[in-house]
Design an enzyme around this catalytic site. Structure first.
Site, PDB file in Angstrom:
ATOM      1  N   TYR A  43       0.997  -1.437   0.419  1.00 42.13           N
ATOM      2  CA  TYR A  43       0.388  -0.139  -0.185  1.00 42.13           C
ATOM      3  C   TYR A  43       0.641   1.455  -0.580  1.00 42.13           C
ATOM      4  O   TYR A  43       0.143   2.409  -0.204  1.00 42.13           O
ATOM      5  CB  TYR A  43      -0.377   0.099   1.313  1.00 42.13           C
ATOM      6  CG  TYR A  43      -1.775  -1.178   1.152  1.00 42.13           C
ATOM      7  CD1 TYR A  43      -2.460  -1.680   0.498  1.00 42.13           C
ATOM      8  CD2 TYR A  43      -3.145  -1.093   2.729  1.00 42.13           C
ATOM      9  CE1 TYR A  43      -3.133  -2.863  -0.056  1.00 42.13           C
ATOM     10  CE2 TYR A  43      -4.012  -2.225   2.460  1.00 42.13           C
ATOM     11  CZ  TYR A  43      -3.921  -3.422   1.489  1.00 42.13           C
ATOM     12  OH  TYR A  43      -4.871  -4.114   1.521  1.00 42.13           O
ATOM     13  N   HIS A  75       0.233 -11.373   1.817  1.00 38.70           N
ATOM     14  CA  HIS A  75      -0.148 -11.144   1.281  1.00 38.70           C
ATOM     15  C   HIS A  75      -1.039 -11.368   0.268  1.00 38.70           C
ATOM     16  O   HIS A  75      -2.323 -11.653   0.022  1.00 38.70           O
ATOM     17  CB  HIS A  75       0.093  -9.631   0.699  1.00 38.70           C
ATOM     18  CG  HIS A  75      -0.701  -8.452   0.552  1.00 38.70           C
ATOM     19  ND1 HIS A  75      -0.257  -6.993   0.721  1.00 38.70           N
ATOM     20  CD2 HIS A  75      -1.928  -8.639   0.240  1.00 38.70           C
ATOM     21  CE1 HIS A  75      -1.517  -6.443  -0.184  1.00 38.70           C
ATOM     22  NE2 HIS A  75      -2.331  -7.246  -0.142  1.00 38.70           N
TER      23      HIS A  75
END
Length: 268
Positions: free
Chosen positions: A39, A97
């Site tokens: 991110y 992730h």
């Protein structure tokens, strides 16, 4: 649950936008924050927490290891880098992730490294994200289900992922629903609008309450104070079994996130 049932997501929020979102969320009562290395906002999230005045021990902080950092010489150093950005000695939860099977990722090797990070005290809990049943089973076979706090998966009224969710529940692994509002697509759904009217609620609250009522954790994001407050109130709603059944009928396999280079073969 191993993890808080309600948190703030920060996907696609950067710089001052994410700082403002996190600070406002903490101000109105959120105590769990979800971020990730990819991110590119961990430093901003760390700044927001530092400026919020909320004590670190009162927060539940999650980050996720990106696929570029799965190698033995990279995973733990990358987590230490994340901790530095987040201005903390340890996070509460660290996830893998994406499993990235197309890249030839060894799930056993990655899970062992993640467990090592936990044993080093860099993270209180560990888990996975975007794993299907087969890959979750690989992770369980490697380190044991007791070490896997959650599988964070895309899950919404339009993508209910029941086969995977039921499997995780059987394994006592928490389900974290991301994209619960399907990029906002569910917000104008006629069924949800009708149910929302009955409860004098918003459609977002109904979708979140539907997930919460099934025992899932949710991490909706917002940059608007009124929406942050409104989303939290989903915890106060109780939907009838009839309403839950109406939402169950909205299933359409409506997947929003499916990066072919990182995603597994999804359970149908």
């Amino acid at each position: 649950m191993h993890i808080p049932q309600f948190g703030l997501g920060t996907f696609r929020l950067k710089d001052q936008v994410v700082i403002d979102s996190v600070k406002t969320a903490l101000e109105v009562g959120y105590r769990a924050i979800d971020t990730a290395q990819i991110y590119e906002n961990e430093a901003a999230v760390g700044q927001a927490i530092a400026e919020s005045g909320v004590a670190r021990q009162d927060l539940f902080l999650t980050t996720k290891i990106w696929v570029d950092h799965f190698a033995e010489d990279k995973l733990i150093p990358s987590l230490k880098d994340s901790l530095q950005k987040l201005r903390t000695d340890a996070v509460d939860l660290t996830l893998i992730h994406w499993p990235a099977p197309q890249l030839g990722v060894s799930i056993p090797a990655v899970m062992q490294l993640l467990l090592e990070a936990k044993q080093q005290g860099l993270t209180q809990q560990i888990g996975i994200s975007n794993f299907n049943i087969a890959l979750t089973q690989q992770a369980i076979d490697t380190i044991g289900a007791e070490h896997i706090a959650t599988n964070q998966i895309e899950l919404s009224p339009y993508l209910q992922n029941l086969k995977l969710a039921n499997y995780l529940t059987q394994q006592d692994i928490d389900v974290t629903s991301y994209m619960t509002l399907a990029y906002g697509k569910v917000l104008n759904d006629p069924t949800l609008l009708e149910i929302a009217t009955q409860h004098q609620a918003t459609t977002a609250q109904i979708a979140l309450a539907w997930a919460l009522q099934q025992g899932y954790a949710v991490i909706p994001s917002s940059t608007k104070r009124e929406n942050l407050i409104s989303n939290l109130k989903a915890q106060d709603l109780t939907l009838s079994s009839e309403e839950m059944q109406l939402i169950a009928q909205l299933e359409r396999n409506g997947r929003e996130v499916n990066p072919e280079q990182w995603a597994p073969e999804w359970d149908q």
